[in-house]
Every structure is written in C-alpha cells, then in structure tokens.
Motif scaffolding. Structure first.
Motif, PDB file in Angstrom:
ATOM      1  N   SER A 148      -1.547   8.583   3.605  1.00 35.23           N
ATOM      2  CA  SER A 148      -0.097   8.769   3.477  1.00 35.23           C
ATOM      3  C   SER A 148       0.634   7.439   3.362  1.00 35.23           C
ATOM      4  O   SER A 148       1.823   7.430   3.032  1.00 35.23           O
ATOM      5  N   LYS A 149      -0.039   6.346   3.669  1.00 33.97           N
ATOM      6  CA  LYS A 149       0.638   5.045   3.728  1.00 33.97           C
ATOM      7  C   LYS A 149       0.439   4.284   2.410  1.00 33.97           C
ATOM      8  O   LYS A 149       0.913   4.696   1.385  1.00 33.97           O
ATOM      9  N   TRP A 150      -0.307   3.182   2.423  1.00 34.68           N
ATOM     10  CA  TRP A 150      -0.406   2.317   1.242  1.00 34.68           C
ATOM     11  C   TRP A 150      -1.116   3.004   0.074  1.00 34.68           C
ATOM     12  O   TRP A 150      -0.833   2.706  -1.075  1.00 34.68           O
ATOM     13  N   ILE A 151      -2.067   3.907   0.362  1.00 38.04           N
ATOM     14  CA  ILE A 151      -2.826   4.534  -0.732  1.00 38.04           C
ATOM     15  C   ILE A 151      -1.872   5.313  -1.633  1.00 38.04           C
ATOM     16  O   ILE A 151      -1.815   5.102  -2.848  1.00 38.04           O
ATOM     17  N   GLY A 152      -1.089   6.214  -1.048  1.00 35.19           N
ATOM     18  CA  GLY A 152      -0.076   6.944  -1.824  1.00 35.19           C
ATOM     19  C   GLY A 152       1.033   5.991  -2.244  1.00 35.19           C
ATOM     20  O   GLY A 152       1.467   5.979  -3.399  1.00 35.19           O
ATOM     21  N   GLY A 153       1.508   5.234  -1.272  1.00 38.09           N
ATOM     22  CA  GLY A 153       2.422   4.132  -1.560  1.00 38.09           C
ATOM     23  C   GLY A 153       3.885   4.481  -1.740  1.00 38.09           C
ATOM     24  O   GLY A 153       4.710   3.586  -1.888  1.00 38.09           O
ATOM     25  N   HIS A 154       4.233   5.763  -1.709  1.00 37.50           N
ATOM     26  CA  HIS A 154       5.633   6.110  -1.952  1.00 37.50           C
ATOM     27  C   HIS A 154       6.172   7.117  -0.937  1.00 37.50           C
ATOM     28  O   HIS A 154       7.232   7.709  -1.170  1.00 37.50           O
ATOM     29  N   GLY A 155       5.450   7.331   0.140  1.00 39.80           N
ATOM     30  CA  GLY A 155       5.919   8.221   1.195  1.00 39.80           C
ATOM     31  C   GLY A 155       6.144   9.653   0.730  1.00 39.80           C
ATOM     32  O   GLY A 155       6.929  10.384   1.324  1.00 39.80           O
ATOM     33  N   ALA A 216      -1.832  17.251  -3.845  1.00 40.71           N
ATOM     34  CA  ALA A 216      -1.712  16.054  -2.993  1.00 40.71           C
ATOM     35  C   ALA A 216      -2.721  14.997  -3.433  1.00 40.71           C
ATOM     36  O   ALA A 216      -2.397  13.798  -3.518  1.00 40.71           O
ATOM     37  N   ALA A 217      -3.946  15.447  -3.748  1.00 40.40           N
ATOM     38  CA  ALA A 217      -4.965  14.493  -4.207  1.00 40.40           C
ATOM     39  C   ALA A 217      -4.508  13.821  -5.508  1.00 40.40           C
ATOM     40  O   ALA A 217      -4.713  12.617  -5.703  1.00 40.40           O
ATOM     41  N   GLN A 218      -3.862  14.597  -6.364  1.00 46.31           N
ATOM     42  CA  GLN A 218      -3.399  14.019  -7.639  1.00 46.31           C
ATOM     43  C   GLN A 218      -2.340  12.933  -7.381  1.00 46.31           C
ATOM     44  O   GLN A 218      -2.383  11.858  -7.972  1.00 46.31           O
ATOM     45  N   GLN A 219      -1.402  13.228  -6.475  1.00 42.49           N
ATOM     46  CA  GLN A 219      -0.377  12.228  -6.130  1.00 42.49           C
ATOM     47  C   GLN A 219      -1.026  10.956  -5.572  1.00 42.49           C
ATOM     48  O   GLN A 219      -0.628   9.842  -5.901  1.00 42.49           O
ATOM     49  N   LEU A 220      -2.030  11.151  -4.714  1.00 39.28           N
ATOM     50  CA  LEU A 220      -2.691   9.988  -4.103  1.00 39.28           C
ATOM     51  C   LEU A 220      -3.473   9.199  -5.155  1.00 39.28           C
ATOM     52  O   LEU A 220      -3.524   7.962  -5.106  1.00 39.28           O
ATOM     53  N   LEU A 221      -4.045   9.909  -6.113  1.00 38.36           N
ATOM     54  CA  LEU A 221      -4.764   9.212  -7.197  1.00 38.36           C
ATOM     55  C   LEU A 221      -3.800   8.379  -8.040  1.00 38.36           C
ATOM     56  O   LEU A 221      -4.120   7.257  -8.455  1.00 38.36           O
ATOM     57  N   GLY A 223      -1.041   7.097  -6.917  1.00 36.36           N
ATOM     58  CA  GLY A 223      -0.726   5.956  -6.052  1.00 36.36           C
ATOM     59  C   GLY A 223      -1.813   4.891  -6.110  1.00 36.36           C
ATOM     60  O   GLY A 223      -1.537   3.691  -6.196  1.00 36.36           O
ATOM     61  N   LEU A 224      -3.058   5.365  -6.108  1.00 36.47           N
ATOM     62  CA  LEU A 224      -4.199   4.440  -6.089  1.00 36.47           C
ATOM     63  C   LEU A 224      -4.209   3.517  -7.311  1.00 36.47           C
ATOM     64  O   LEU A 224      -4.662   2.377  -7.233  1.00 36.47           O
ATOM     65  N   GLY A 308       3.789   1.481   4.806  1.00 34.80           N
ATOM     66  CA  GLY A 308       3.025   1.323   3.571  1.00 34.80           C
ATOM     67  C   GLY A 308       3.719   1.843   2.335  1.00 34.80           C
ATOM     68  O   GLY A 308       3.092   2.044   1.302  1.00 34.80           O
ATOM     69  N   ASP A 309       5.022   2.065   2.428  1.00 34.05           N
ATOM     70  CA  ASP A 309       5.778   2.543   1.277  1.00 34.05           C
ATOM     71  C   ASP A 309       6.120   1.353   0.382  1.00 34.05           C
ATOM     72  O   ASP A 309       6.172   0.208   0.843  1.00 34.05           O
TER      73      ASP A 309
END
Ligand SMILES: Cc1ncc(COP(=O)(O)O)c(C=O)c1O
Length: 396
Positions: A148-155, A216-221, A223-224, A308-309
């Motif tokens: 939820s923090k730096w990986i996603g990066g946008h809160g 959610a996984a797509q959003q995190l990807l 972000g990555l 991590g936002d």
C-alpha cells in the motif's frame, strides 16, 4: 488469478526470492506469515521496533491464539538469541523501523537464526521492494511488505506481499515445522525451496480468504512501473529536506538515517543502497501542541497515517497510531510526544519547503491557531465518534 500472479512474480524477482504470495493488505501479510509458522503453544521473537499495527497484532491477536510474542527492545543480536527456545518459530524485524528509524544488524541476527534453526523474517516496507534494501541478500529468509505504500505509490490501493527467499531448509527441522512434513500435503518433498510460499498461497490464503483482488494487483503493477524513478526522487528530496529541517529555528531535532550522527547510520550504509529511504522524523520546539498545530497549518502536505505516497505526508504518531500506548511504551518504541513523522514525496522540493515555512510561521503566530484543538489529527476516540456516533466515547 493471472494479474495477481504477475505481481507476485515481479515482487519475488525484485526482492531476490524464489516465489511470492500476495495478500489483501500489509497487515494481512503479517498475520498470514505468523499463521503459516506458529500455532497455539508456540512462540516467536520480534524486535520491539516495528510498525504499530504489527506490534498490536503480535501483542493481542497472537496472544488470543495462544502464540507468545517475545519482544526484544535492544539492538543486540545476543538478546534475540537468548529469547529463542525449542518452541520458537521465527524472528521478526523491520528494515528501517516505522516510525522509530531503527536499523538492526540483519546479518548478525541472521547468524543467530541460522545457528538456532529458526527462519528470519523482515518487513521490508521501507526498503521499497528491493530498491533501497534487499534483505534476502543479507541472510533474511522471508520478506513481508505492505504494498500500500511505495509499491503502489499513490495511496490508492491496499495490498501486501510475502516473498519466500527459498533459503530456509524446512527439511532439517521436521520437529519444529511439522506443517511442511504432513504426509497428506508433503509440502517440503513436493515444493522444496518454495514450500513456504506454497503454504501461504494454498493453505493460509485459502483458509483466511485475505487474497488480493485482480484490480488491486493491476493498480500495484502500474505503481511498480514507476517505483525506481519515484524512489530516486524520494531519496533526493528526503536528503535535502533532512538537511534543511536541521537549519530551521523552529525545529528541535531531526532523525534521518542518512545523517552521519544518526545512531544507525552505519547500519544504513551497510544495508541501504541508492539512498537512505524517504522517512524522516522531527519535532518542533513547543512539543505536542506545536507539532499538532504545524500539521494543521500545512496546505499542500497531507496529514495521514499513510506512507510512501508520491505526495508528501505527515503524521503525529503520539496522537494517532500510538495513541493507545502508554507514554512509557511510546518512548520505548521511539515515539516521543513531540515527534512528527514525515514521508517525503516527489514534488518540487521548493514547494514542500514553502509549505513547511508557512506552517512554521503559523505555529509561531499561535494566536491565529485554535489553541486547544489538535486540528486535522484526530484522536482515536474522536475518530470513533465520527464513525459510530456520539455514543462511541461512552461505550469505550
Ligand atoms: C512497516 C509496515 N508494515 C506493515 C504495515 C501494514 O500495511 P497495510 O497498511 O498495507 O496493512 C505498515 C503500514 O503502515 C507498515 O508501515
């Protein structure tokens, strides 16, 4: 789910592990890891310098399930060794602790774990999926992290990840870890170095249902994809903010692991690469009230419990995340009443400084600010009241 699978594989690669299991949040990744290894009558050893939610989980949920958490308050690896017995199932540490900025000697604690035959687990949320730190390279067996923090990066998205380093030899310890030698599932024989990830994925996730959704996984990807660029800028902005804060007359102290005089600077040099992360703690002269007023006075920077936002965030832990601890326990966890936690974003540094400057000025002109109100930082009972109505306080 294929999208979740892509995220798991990418994070396993970034952390240098052999497989990963995604979870619905960082907190569920913590709980799942504990459930995968320990049960009633067992114990584990954790550094006391861990995220407040983790501390709470280890103190209460673990206890409810008959699992004892033995906290180690010192940085001394021999204190970790002394806490281990035949019922100990793992040792838990954080890379850079939240919010105390403590860096433990991962390699020395890993040596203890190796000689005692227990796996070492590191919450690497602040290591940013391997950008700043890859704990597995330093002897850690399993990495857990809030995505939820730096990986996603946008809160925008909550998620967690468990990465199996593939380094712990479950085959050597059938008595301590019978779950990997169950005659029906034979996890160790069938999956070898991936046995822990398989246990999380196919046994713990199945039973707890705390899986990450495909959107959610797509959003995190997504972000990555910008993680490295963001982290580079996070690190630059953080170093500059830490130096600048030290020069401000309103600031009483600054804690940043990149500063040479930080207690764990040597650890930071040893374990962090490409910069010293993006977390700073500091306080204002004027203590609790000044800190709360400062947060209230910020215009661009946001007050929130998140980290991590891409945006700069501040938090006053004593009145929020650590409000339910007593003052002594807070102090032991490195949370003083005046402390402000700062997660430096990737904005133009002059904009962050300008917002801080105008907020410092407002704090100085105290008559312009509500004196008894802690502003946007809500105490837990105020949050309860807003969520559940005015009776919430009395019920508590
Ligand atoms: C170090 C650390 N671990 C775990 C968590 C929990 O993560 P989540 O908010 O995704 O549940 C947090 C949250 O702040 C954290 O900072």
């Amino acid at each position: 789910m294929p999208t979740v699978n892509v995220l798991q594989n990418r994070l396993a690669e970034l952390e240098g592990g052999v497989a990963a299991c995604a979870a619905s949040s960082g907190s569920s990744a913590v709980a799942m890891t504990m459930l995968a290894l320990a049960g009633s009558g067992d114990n584990f050893v954790s550094s006391f310098h861990v995220h407040a939610g983790t501390l709470h989980q280890f103190n209460t949920l673990a206890k409810q399930m008959g699992i004892e958490c033995r906290f180690v308050k010192s940085r001394d690896p021999s204190d970790f060794a002394a806490a281990i017995d035949e019922k100990t199932k793992f040792i838990w540490v954080e890379t850079i602790s939240n919010p105390g900025n403590v860096i433990l000697d991962l390699e020395a604690i890993s040596t203890v774990c190796r000689s005692e035959g227990v796996p070492m687990i590191c919450d690497n949320t602040f290591g940013c999926a391997g950008y700043f730190c890859r704990p597995i390279e330093h002897g850690v067996d399993i990495v857990v992290e809030s995505a939820s923090k730096w990986i996603g990066g946008h809160g925008t998205t909550i998620g967690g990840i468990i990465v199996d380093g593939g380094t712990f030899d479950w085959g050597q310890h059938p008595d301590r870890f019978p779950q990997f030698h169950d005659p029906k599932t034979r996890l160790w024989q069938r999956f070898g170095c991936r046995a822990f990830a398989v246990r999380c994925q196919f046994e713990i996730l199945r039973d707890t249902g705390s899986c990450l959704s495909a959107p959610a996984a797509q959003q995190l990807l997504i972000g990555l994809e910008s993680l490295a660029v963001r982290c580079e800028r996070h690190a630059q902005n953080t170093a500059e903010m830490a130096d600048w804060l030290r020069e401000q007359p309103s600031v009483a102290w600054v804690s940043y692991v990149g500063h040479q005089d930080h207690r764990d600077h040597q650890g930071a040099r040893k374990y962090l690469k490409r910069g010293f992360g993006s977390a700073i703690c500091f306080s204002l002269r004027g203590g609790f009230e000044a800190g709360a007023r400062f947060c209230d006075a910020l215009k661009m920077v946001i007050t929130t419990t998140n980290l991590g936002d891409a945006k700069t965030l501040v938090l006053h832990p004593a009145s929020t995340t650590h409000e339910h601890f007593g003052p002594e326990e807070r102090a032991e966890a490195g949370v003083t009443d005046d402390m402000i936690r700062l997660s430096v974003g990737i904005e133009q540094i002059r904009d962050i400084k300008a917002d801080f400057k105008q907020a410092f000025e407002q704090v100085l002109q105290a008559e312009n600010v509500r004196k008894s109100n802690v502003g946007k930082i809500l105490l837990q009972d105020e949050i309860n009241e807003r969520l559940y109505g005015p009776s919430a306080r009395e019920v508590e």
